[in-house]
Design an enzyme around this catalytic site. Sequence first.
Site, short mmCIF file in Angstrom:
data_model
loop_
_atom_site.label_atom_id
_atom_site.label_comp_id
_atom_site.label_asym_id
_atom_site.label_seq_id
_atom_site.Cartn_x
_atom_site.Cartn_y
_atom_site.Cartn_z
CG HIS A 54 -17.19 4.85 6.81
ND1 HIS A 54 -17.73 3.39 6.86
CD2 HIS A 54 -18.27 5.48 6.54
CE1 HIS A 54 -19.12 3.73 6.76
NE2 HIS A 54 -19.56 5.01 6.60
CD GLU A 55 -19.06 9.23 7.38
OE1 GLU A 55 -19.74 9.48 6.23
OE2 GLU A 55 -19.67 8.40 8.15
CG HIS A 59 -20.63 7.24 2.79
ND1 HIS A 59 -21.40 6.22 2.49
CD2 HIS A 59 -20.57 7.26 4.07
CE1 HIS A 59 -21.71 5.69 3.62
NE2 HIS A 59 -21.20 6.26 4.46
CD GLU A 109 -23.28 3.58 6.09
OE1 GLU A 109 -22.38 3.31 6.76
OE2 GLU A 109 -23.73 4.50 5.76
#
Length: 162
Positions: A54-55, A59, A109
């Site tokens: 995810h990070e 992102h 997100e």
Amino acid sequence: RQSEGFKNVSLGNVLAASYGAKGSPKPVTFLQADDMELYKNLQGEAFEVQVGVHELLGHGSGKLFMKEELSSFKDIVNPLTGDKVAGPFYANGATWDTTFGKMASSYEECRAESTGIYLCLEKEVLAVFGHAVDDSSAVHDITYINWLHMARAGLLGLEFYT
């Protein structure tokens, strides 16, 4: 993200604090009894994969392709079609916030979560986090618990819906 495509995070303290107690006798809500032990044992490891992807990739990706910068991505291909990126392109000077406005943070997100939940299906991604997959047709327990954790989080989030 726009120029480097990377995000650096440290998850050690968060993971230890959130998922340190594996042997809790307390039942986990919204799970069948058959899944309870596996969930308790692997929720920390599954969360590590999810948050890591995810990070770092969720992102850390998402470059806006701008027409004025065509030469900087002329050799990039769409992984789904194999075709070169052909537009539509964003206006010169556009940012994530100017492009998506009030929903930019929510959209960001959602994109990052989707990246994590999708890529946890890939054996190469699981291997980066130390989880070997012997048979590519089998669903890895880490993947199963990751998806179960996401579904449970959605149910828990309903408490705050108005």
